[in-house]
Design an enzyme around this catalytic site. Sequence first.
Site, PDB file in Angstrom:
ATOM      1  N   ASP A  24      -6.138  -9.223  12.677  1.00  0.00           N
ATOM      2  CA  ASP A  24      -6.219  -7.799  13.026  1.00  0.00           C
ATOM      3  C   ASP A  24      -5.303  -7.577  14.245  1.00  0.00           C
ATOM      4  OD1 ASP A  24      -6.913  -5.336  14.155  1.00  0.00           O
ATOM      5  OD2 ASP A  24      -8.954  -5.460  13.356  1.00  0.00           O
ATOM      6  N   ILE A  25      -4.114  -7.031  13.993  1.00  0.00           N
ATOM      7  CA  ILE A  25      -3.089  -6.937  15.049  1.00  0.00           C
ATOM      8  C   ILE A  25      -3.570  -6.065  16.203  1.00  0.00           C
ATOM      9  CG2 ILE A  25      -0.721  -6.220  15.577  1.00  0.00           C
ATOM     10  CD1 ILE A  25      -0.021  -6.744  12.621  1.00  0.00           C
ATOM     11  N   LYS A  68     -12.519  -2.025  17.579  1.00  0.00           N
ATOM     12  CA  LYS A  68     -11.246  -2.610  18.033  1.00  0.00           C
ATOM     13  C   LYS A  68     -11.138  -2.626  19.550  1.00  0.00           C
ATOM     14  CE  LYS A  68      -9.081  -2.020  13.756  1.00  0.00           C
ATOM     15  NZ  LYS A  68      -8.160  -2.818  12.986  1.00  0.00           N
ATOM     16  N   ASN A 108       0.854  -1.203   0.000  1.00  0.00           N
ATOM     17  CA  ASN A 108       0.000   0.000   0.000  1.00  0.00           C
ATOM     18  C   ASN A 108       0.880   1.239   0.000  1.00  0.00           C
ATOM     19  OD1 ASN A 108       0.580   0.728   2.842  1.00  0.00           O
ATOM     20  ND2 ASN A 108      -0.458  -1.224   3.236  1.00  0.00           N
ATOM     21  N   ASP A 164      -5.166  -6.009   5.025  1.00  0.00           N
ATOM     22  CA  ASP A 164      -6.276  -6.789   5.593  1.00  0.00           C
ATOM     23  C   ASP A 164      -6.265  -8.220   5.068  1.00  0.00           C
ATOM     24  OD1 ASP A 164      -7.563  -4.750   7.142  1.00  0.00           O
ATOM     25  OD2 ASP A 164      -8.105  -3.806   5.244  1.00  0.00           O
ATOM     26  N   PHE A 192      -4.596   4.008  14.384  1.00  0.00           N
ATOM     27  CA  PHE A 192      -4.666   5.033  13.343  1.00  0.00           C
ATOM     28  C   PHE A 192      -5.721   4.605  12.330  1.00  0.00           C
ATOM     29  CE2 PHE A 192      -1.464   8.479  13.000  1.00  0.00           C
ATOM     30  CZ  PHE A 192      -0.896   8.353  14.249  1.00  0.00           C
ATOM     31  N   LYS A 238       8.627 -17.824  -9.758  1.00  0.00           N
ATOM     32  CA  LYS A 238       8.038 -16.689 -10.464  1.00  0.00           C
ATOM     33  C   LYS A 238       6.961 -17.164 -11.451  1.00  0.00           C
ATOM     34  CE  LYS A 238       9.040 -12.884 -13.542  1.00  0.00           C
ATOM     35  NZ  LYS A 238       9.936 -12.334 -14.534  1.00  0.00           N
ATOM     36  N   LYS A 276     -14.366   2.512  14.089  1.00  0.00           N
ATOM     37  CA  LYS A 276     -13.205   1.615  14.150  1.00  0.00           C
ATOM     38  C   LYS A 276     -12.677   1.527  15.581  1.00  0.00           C
ATOM     39  CE  LYS A 276      -8.660   0.974  11.967  1.00  0.00           C
ATOM     40  NZ  LYS A 276      -7.729   1.421  10.927  1.00  0.00           N
TER      41      LYS A 276
END
Length: 418
Positions: free
Chosen positions: A329-330, A364, A230, A299, A346, A309, A360
Site C-alpha cells: 500500500d504505497i 491510511k 483498471n 491491490d 484519493f 506467452k 480509508k
Amino acid sequence: MRDLWQDWADGSVGAGVSDALRDLAGKHFVLGMTGGIAAYKAAELTRRLQDHGATVQVVMTEAATHFMTPVTMQALSQRPVFVSQWDERVPNNMAHIDLSRAASAILVVPASADFMAKLVHGRADDLLSTLCLARECPLLIAPAMNRQMWSNPATQRNVAQLRSDGVILLGPTAGDQACGEVGAGRMLEAHEILEDTIGHFQPKILQDKRVLITAGGTFEPIDPVRGITNRSSGKMGYAVARAAHEAGARVTLVSGPCALATPRGVTRLDVETAAQMFARVMDYVSHAEIFISVAAVSDWRVVNPRTEKIKKAGPDDLPPPLQFEANIDILAAVAASAEAPYCVGFAAETSNLDEYAQAKRLRKGIPLIVGNLAQHAMGDDSSELVIYDEQGATRIARADKLTLARQLVAQIAARLSA
Ligand SMILES: Cc1cc2nc3c(=O)[nH]c(=O)nc-3n(C[C@H](O)[C@H](O)[C@H](O)COP(=O)(O)O)c2cc1C
C-alpha cells in the site's frame, strides 16, 4: 456615430470565444509578432487564446508582415492589426501607449533575435518595441531562431539580461528547424505557449513547494502479452500535476501507462506495475513536501507471471489458474515513513462514499482524502469531488478535471499555510 476605435479598445467588438475552458476570460493580450518563419504559429495561438475567453490585439513588426499578412491576423483576431507607430486609426496618435494599457500581458510570438536585442537595450524604433518599453503589464516572449543564432554569446547575454529584467521566456525548445538544421531555438507549439500563459495567471500558492504525485492505473503482468489493469485514465492525476505546477510547485509525476501529454514543466517518470510505482515514489518522497496519491494502484499482483506467452492448446482447455498476492500500500507506506510529507489520498468508490472515504483516510493515517464516485470519475473529462479531513467534508461541484484540480490545490495550500 460611436467611435469604432473605442469599441475595439473596450473590447465590445470581436471576442470570438467558444464554450471551451474559459480560464482566460476577461484577459486581453497584445500579441506582438516579429520576423520569423514561426510567425504562422501565432495564428493558431490567436484562436486558442480566444477559445479560452481572451481577446487579442495583434501588433506586428514590419518584418513580421513578410511572413504573415495583417489581413490574416485581423480576420483571426477580429480586430484591426497595427504595424506602424504613425497609424492614424488611433484618435490621439498614442497607439504606442494606449494599445498596452488595457492588456493583461504582452505576448511576443515569435520573438526574433533582433527583437530580443532591442528589448535589452530599451530600443523604441517601431510600434511593438515602443509598446514593450512603455508597458505596465507583464511581458512574455517566445524566442524562435536558428540554433546558431540562439547559441551565439550575444543572444545568450540578451537572454540572461531579459530574465533579470523580469521578462518571462517561454521556451525555446530543441528540434527540427525551418532552415533544415536541428538544435535549440525552435519555438514552442501554440498549445504549449497557451498552457504557459494560462499558468502564468494562476495564483502561486505552492511557490517552490516540492510535490510528488502518482497518476493513472497500474498494469500487473500475467504473461508478456496479458495483464490486469483498471479503468483509470490518468486525467485527474495529470490535471492535479498541472494545477500544482501552475501554482508554482516543482512537480514530479510518477505515472502508470497512459497516453496523456505531460503537463508543461512537470517531471514525469513512467512505471508499469505497483511495485515499480512504489520504488519510484520511495526514490523521490524524501525530497517532497506534499505527496498526492491519485493513481489507481492494483491491490494485488499475479504470483510468478509467466515469461512465455500462455498458449491456448484447444477449445476445451481449462483457463489457466491465477494466483494473486498483495501489493504494498504505497500511500500508507509513505504516510508511515519518518518525516512523511503532507499526504493526500484519493478514494474512488461505487457507493457509500462518505463512509468508505473517511474510513480509508483513517486507515491510511493521512490528513486529507479526496472522494469521488468511480462510475462518474474514471475516464470522464469532468467529475465532482468531496474532500474529507478531520473537520468533515467539503464538496467541490461538478466541473472539468483541471478546474477541480485547481480547487483541490487551493484547499491543500490553505491547509498547509494554516
Ligand atoms: C526567411 C527568413 C527567416 C527568418 N527567420 C528568423 C527566425 O526564425 N528568427 C530570427 O530571429 N530571425 C529570423 N530572420 C531574420 C529576421 O527576420 C530579421 O532579423 C529581421 O530584421 C527581424 O525584424 P524584427 O525583429 O523587427 O521583426 C529570418 C529572415 C528571413 C529572410
